[in-house]
Design an enzyme around this catalytic site. Structure first.
Site, PDB file in Angstrom:
ATOM      1  N   ASN A 156       0.837  -1.208   0.000  1.00  0.00           N
ATOM      2  CA  ASN A 156       0.000   0.000   0.000  1.00  0.00           C
ATOM      3  C   ASN A 156       0.869   1.254   0.000  1.00  0.00           C
ATOM      4  O   ASN A 156       0.543   2.246   0.646  1.00  0.00           O
ATOM      5  CB  ASN A 156      -0.934  -0.013   1.217  1.00  0.00           C
ATOM      6  N   TYR A 189     -10.841  -5.670  11.165  1.00  0.00           N
ATOM      7  CA  TYR A 189      -9.691  -4.764  11.306  1.00  0.00           C
ATOM      8  C   TYR A 189      -9.558  -4.295  12.759  1.00  0.00           C
ATOM      9  O   TYR A 189      -8.490  -4.382  13.370  1.00  0.00           O
ATOM     10  CB  TYR A 189      -9.833  -3.548  10.378  1.00  0.00           C
ATOM     11  N   LYS A 214      -6.590  -4.935  15.987  1.00  0.00           N
ATOM     12  CA  LYS A 214      -5.910  -3.966  16.864  1.00  0.00           C
ATOM     13  C   LYS A 214      -6.074  -4.379  18.332  1.00  0.00           C
ATOM     14  O   LYS A 214      -5.141  -4.282  19.129  1.00  0.00           O
ATOM     15  CB  LYS A 214      -6.461  -2.557  16.628  1.00  0.00           C
ATOM     16  N   SER A 234      -5.427   2.052  17.557  1.00  0.00           N
ATOM     17  CA  SER A 234      -6.473   2.908  16.982  1.00  0.00           C
ATOM     18  C   SER A 234      -7.569   3.167  17.999  1.00  0.00           C
ATOM     19  O   SER A 234      -7.864   2.317  18.850  1.00  0.00           O
ATOM     20  CB  SER A 234      -7.045   2.169  15.773  1.00  0.00           C
TER      21      SER A 234
END
Ligand code: NAD
Ligand code: WQD
Length: 339
Positions: free
Chosen positions: A36, A150, A154, A125
């Site tokens: 990415n 996702y 975390k 996050s």
């Protein structure tokens, strides 16, 4: 000169952190698999600091390559950014997220243990808090059921690091970012989203640049003053500088526990419509936008309680929303060749 390994260092937040580390006098080594990111980010970093960081293309999931890399390189600290980060993609392909975000972390920590490396900063996050009960959110707020695979990576990553610290010599800080936006003032580096941006600010700048027809504002019936969601938008250079401070806390043995967590935000919430208005004011461009239905999975409002980072790291976000939006626009114009 102390050496710092930055994984995912050609990505959005990683590249800005490399610049901050170099400015603070560190020798920086970057690994990234370019899944990415573009190699040209190295030139952007060099244009700002005059130094191209040592770079190795490396997929952290390939254990043998990682072992080899650690055999030939040593570091005083590691900042681990490398991860997959698209929330919607994680819902469609959870195993990609569990594999990339968790295998990479485990293999990296194994190398830390093997080579007695103990200073480890992790990109976490605000997503770990889910829909908060109280605002602003302190680090003591409960970690809620993750809203996406996702987000779950975390949460699990934080637990893996906590357990590893408890079992051995690792010392680590997880930094829970709120919403990073903006770019370096030079417009030499910035955010490079692949395909249609999922995040608000790149969607705004691409709409202003004429790449997207209009911005959809997701939801106007939230229980907020203007009906749109509230987030804590933080300039990516403020975030980058916090990584240097956190790493130095570990390197100087100032940490109070072997594993610590800090919120990184401004402490101020802004609604989507406020961001749109601020962008229009700062750039003088009228933005084409429409109000549409809520986006599934969005929480109503999140913003950080930043007292812990202020008091213990001595760090505070210095840059304004206007500066962040102006820098994001300068970057968008630069990469699109607009004047
Ligand atoms: P990014 O995608 O721009 O950067 C991540 C980098 O890691 C990319 O350059 C990618 O090529 C690389 N990478 C991915 N998997 C890899 C692998 N297996 N091996 C080597 N390199 C790999 O993302 P970002 O926005 O800079 O985010 C950095 C970190 O911060 C991520 O861990 C992300 O989850 C976290 N984070 C981001 C945000 C945000 O809004 N941008 C918010 C909170 C947390
Ligand atoms: C911000 C606000 C949208 C796009 C995500 C991840 C989170 C973290 C940061 C990594 C929301 C609204 C957005 C658009 C809109 N990443 N919006 N139109 O959702 O707060 O957080 O990035 O850890 O985990 O979930 O950020 O930028 O996508 O959205 O109205 O086209 O903008 O509804 O209120 P979010 P975002």
């Amino acid at each position: 000169m102390k050496k710092v390994l930055v994984t995912g260092g050609l990505g959005y937040i990683g590249s800005h952190t490399v610049v901050s580390l170099q400015h603070a006098g560190y020798e920086v080594l970057v690994v990234d698999d370019l899944s990415n990111a573009e190699l040209s980010v190295l030139d952007g970093i060099e244009a700002i600091t005059g130094v191209k960081p040592d770079f190795q293309k490396l997929d952290l999931r390939v254990k043998a390559d990682l072992e080899d890399y650690f055999k030939w390189n040593s570091f005083d600290g590691i900042i681990h950014f490398a991860a997959s980060k698209a929330v919607a993609e994680s819902v469609e392909n959870p195993l990609l997220y569990y594999e990339n975000n968790l295998h990479s972390l485990v293999y990296l920590l194994q190398q830390c243990n093997k080579h007695s490396l103990s200073n480890f900063i992790f990109s976490s996050s605000c997503t770990v808090y889910g829909e908060p009960d109280e605002l602003p959110i302190t680090e003591d707020a409960p970690v809620k059921n993750a809203l996406s695979p996702y987000g779950n990576t975390k949460q699990i990553s934080e637990e893996i690091i906590f357990d590893t610290c408890a079992a051995g010599d690792l010392r680590s800080i997880s930094l829970r970012y709120f919403n990073p936006i903006g770019a370096h003032d030079s417009a030499e580096i910035g955010e490079l989203p692949k395909g249609t941006p999922q995040n608000l600010v790149p969607f705004i700048t691409q709409t202003a640049a004429g790449i997207r027809k209009e911005l959809s504002v997701f939801g106007n019936d939230y229980p907020t003053p203007d009906g749109s969601c509230i987030r804590d938008y933080i300039h990516v250079m403020d975030l980058a500088e916090a990584h240097v401070v956190a790493l130095e806390r570990l390197m100087n043995n100032q940490n109070e526990e072997s594993y610590e967590v800090f919120n990184l935000g401004t402490g101020k919430g802004s609604s989507v419509l406020e961001v749109v208005k601020a962008f229009e004011n700062v750039t003088g461009k009228e933005l084409n936008y429409k109000l549409v239905d809520r986006r599934p999975g969005d929480v109503t409002a999140v913003y950080a309680d930043i007292r812990k980072a202020n008091e213990k790291l001595g760090w505070t976000a210095k840059r304004s929303m206007d500066e962040a939006l102006a820098s994001a626009w300068q970057w968008e114009k630069k990469i699109r060749g607009l004047s």
